[in-house]
Design a protein around this motif. Structure first.
Motif, PDB file in Angstrom:
ATOM      1  N   THR A 224       0.181   1.690  -7.309  1.00  0.00           N
ATOM      2  CA  THR A 224      -0.253   2.514  -8.433  1.00  0.00           C
ATOM      3  C   THR A 224       0.832   2.674  -9.488  1.00  0.00           C
ATOM      4  O   THR A 224       1.980   2.996  -9.165  1.00  0.00           O
ATOM      5  CB  THR A 224      -0.678   3.917  -7.935  1.00  0.00           C
TER       6      THR A 224
ATOM      7  N   PRO B   1      -7.527  -6.528  -8.789  1.00  0.00           N
ATOM      8  CA  PRO B   1      -7.396  -7.068  -7.432  1.00  0.00           C
ATOM      9  C   PRO B   1      -6.346  -8.178  -7.393  1.00  0.00           C
ATOM     10  O   PRO B   1      -6.234  -8.981  -8.324  1.00  0.00           O
ATOM     11  CB  PRO B   1      -8.791  -7.625  -7.145  1.00  0.00           C
TER      12      PRO B   1
ATOM     13  N   ALA C 127      -8.304  -1.069 -12.629  1.00  0.00           N
ATOM     14  CA  ALA C 127      -7.973  -1.589 -11.306  1.00  0.00           C
ATOM     15  C   ALA C 127      -7.976  -3.117 -11.332  1.00  0.00           C
ATOM     16  O   ALA C 127      -8.860  -3.735 -11.927  1.00  0.00           O
ATOM     17  CB  ALA C 127      -8.964  -1.081 -10.264  1.00  0.00           C
TER      18      ALA C 127
ATOM     19  N   ASN D 161      -3.403   3.806  -0.252  1.00  0.00           N
ATOM     20  CA  ASN D 161      -3.875   2.473   0.108  1.00  0.00           C
ATOM     21  C   ASN D 161      -3.703   1.416  -0.968  1.00  0.00           C
ATOM     22  O   ASN D 161      -4.019   0.247  -0.728  1.00  0.00           O
ATOM     23  CB  ASN D 161      -5.362   2.546   0.486  1.00  0.00           C
ATOM     24  N   CYS D 162      -3.211   1.789  -2.127  1.00  0.00           N
ATOM     25  CA  CYS D 162      -3.099   0.840  -3.244  1.00  0.00           C
ATOM     26  C   CYS D 162      -1.699   0.902  -3.828  1.00  0.00           C
ATOM     27  O   CYS D 162      -0.878   1.743  -3.471  1.00  0.00           O
ATOM     28  CB  CYS D 162      -4.131   1.180  -4.322  1.00  0.00           C
TER      29      CYS D 162
ATOM     30  N   MET E 224      -4.730  -6.654  -2.027  1.00  0.00           N
ATOM     31  CA  MET E 224      -4.247  -5.370  -2.533  1.00  0.00           C
ATOM     32  C   MET E 224      -4.835  -5.111  -3.917  1.00  0.00           C
ATOM     33  O   MET E 224      -5.036  -6.030  -4.711  1.00  0.00           O
ATOM     34  CB  MET E 224      -2.714  -5.375  -2.589  1.00  0.00           C
ATOM     35  N   VAL E 225      -5.105  -3.838  -4.221  1.00  0.00           N
ATOM     36  CA  VAL E 225      -5.602  -3.443  -5.535  1.00  0.00           C
ATOM     37  C   VAL E 225      -4.508  -2.671  -6.256  1.00  0.00           C
ATOM     38  O   VAL E 225      -3.895  -1.759  -5.692  1.00  0.00           O
ATOM     39  CB  VAL E 225      -6.870  -2.581  -5.424  1.00  0.00           C
TER      40      VAL E 225
ATOM     41  N   ALA F 234       0.821  -1.209   0.000  1.00  0.00           N
ATOM     42  CA  ALA F 234       0.000   0.000   0.000  1.00  0.00           C
ATOM     43  C   ALA F 234       0.856   1.261   0.000  1.00  0.00           C
ATOM     44  O   ALA F 234       1.794   1.387   0.790  1.00  0.00           O
ATOM     45  CB  ALA F 234      -0.927  -0.003   1.213  1.00  0.00           C
TER      46      ALA F 234
ATOM     47  N   VAL G 148      -6.219   6.238  -3.372  1.00  0.00           N
ATOM     48  CA  VAL G 148      -5.453   5.306  -4.189  1.00  0.00           C
ATOM     49  C   VAL G 148      -3.964   5.375  -3.855  1.00  0.00           C
ATOM     50  O   VAL G 148      -3.306   4.338  -3.663  1.00  0.00           O
ATOM     51  CB  VAL G 148      -5.683   5.590  -5.685  1.00  0.00           C
TER      52      VAL G 148
ATOM     53  N   HIS H 201      -3.657  -0.198  -9.305  1.00  0.00           N
ATOM     54  CA  HIS H 201      -4.267   0.749 -10.222  1.00  0.00           C
ATOM     55  C   HIS H 201      -3.267   1.101 -11.315  1.00  0.00           C
ATOM     56  O   HIS H 201      -2.129   1.465 -11.029  1.00  0.00           O
ATOM     57  CB  HIS H 201      -4.689   2.028  -9.491  1.00  0.00           C
TER      58      HIS H 201
END
Length: 249
Positions: free
Chosen positions: A180, A144, A142, A177-178, A149-150, A99, A174, A152
């Protein structure tokens, strides 16, 4: 085949790493479970067109400069000869990402950003059949991952660079927390995270001296770390031999 170990702070202990340029195959074993990541050469995302267009300013290798950036940021330069290798680089750099990790992708059109992203996303999600396409028209795709975790993958070309244009993308959430990947990162403006990895993609065309008008096309990546975490990751890749065959002299 080479036995490698990354420090615990890297996030994932890799006990086995195997790469094959010709086959485009990566094998990972973590916790005794072996995963095979096979890249698809039939859909590479690499253009062979000699017409290249820069997607950011002339300040290579710094895609974006912020006040917190260091002039002596840790930098690696890679020569990437094949689409399979480009996907492999993406897969390698996905290891241990968590993240808040952000990678900014800039440089020439057709230099392999989508191909890199495909390798990154397939490895990070653990889905070898994941369909990864350019987000140019959707702005963001996006994906998963198996651990929740996602990832992007954004292309901000169609945006003006105004902060209000980014609001529908929920960038605050984003970026915190993701994981990218961002193409056309200059559009981020003041939202550019100070801790990030910048990657510059370049295509160079050199006459090979033959009479058949065949042109050798070289693709180079310049990786520039901002923040201790990304610097540590790049040093691990270099010191442990993950990218020996791609490092530029």
């Amino acid at each position: 085949m080479k036995i490698l170990a990354c420090p615990a702070s890297y996030g994932i202990m890799l006990h086995l790493f195997m790469r094959s340029s010709s086959g485009g195959c990566l094998a990972f074993r973590s916790g005794g479970v072996k995963r095979i990541i096979r890249t698809v050469s039939s859909s590479t995302g690499l253009s062979q067109s000699p017409d290249s267009i820069s997607t950011f300013g002339p300040d290579e290798p710094n895609i974006l400069a912020t006040e917190s950036d260091k002039d002596d940021a840790y930098t690696l330069k890679l020569s990437v000869p094949t689409p399979e290798d480009m996907e492999d680089v993406g897969a390698i750099l996905s290891m241990g990402t968590t993240a808040g990790d952000t990678i900014l992708l800039g440089g020439d059109l057709g230099a392999g950003k989508t191909c890199f992203s495909r390798g990154f996303i397939r490895a990070r999600t653990g889905d070898v059949d994941m369909r990864v396409t350019s987000p140019t028209y959707l702005l963001c795709n996006a994906y998963p991952s198996q651990d929740g975790m996602v990832i992007h993958h954004m292309d901000l070309y169609r945006l003006s660079g105004k902060e209000e244009d980014l609001q529908p993308l929920d960038m605050d959430h984003v970026l915190k927390n993701c994981v990218t990947l961002v193409e056309w990162p200059s559009r981020l403006g003041n939202m550019t995270p100070p801790k990030r990895l910048d990657i510059t993609f370049r295509i160079s065309h050199d006459d090979n001296g033959q009479d058949n008008d065949v042109e050798e096309i070289e693709r180079t990546l310049t990786l520039r770390a901002h923040g201790n975490q990304w610097e540590e990751r790049l040093k691990v890749l270099e010191e442990e031999g993950f990218i020996d065959d791609l490092l530029c002299e």
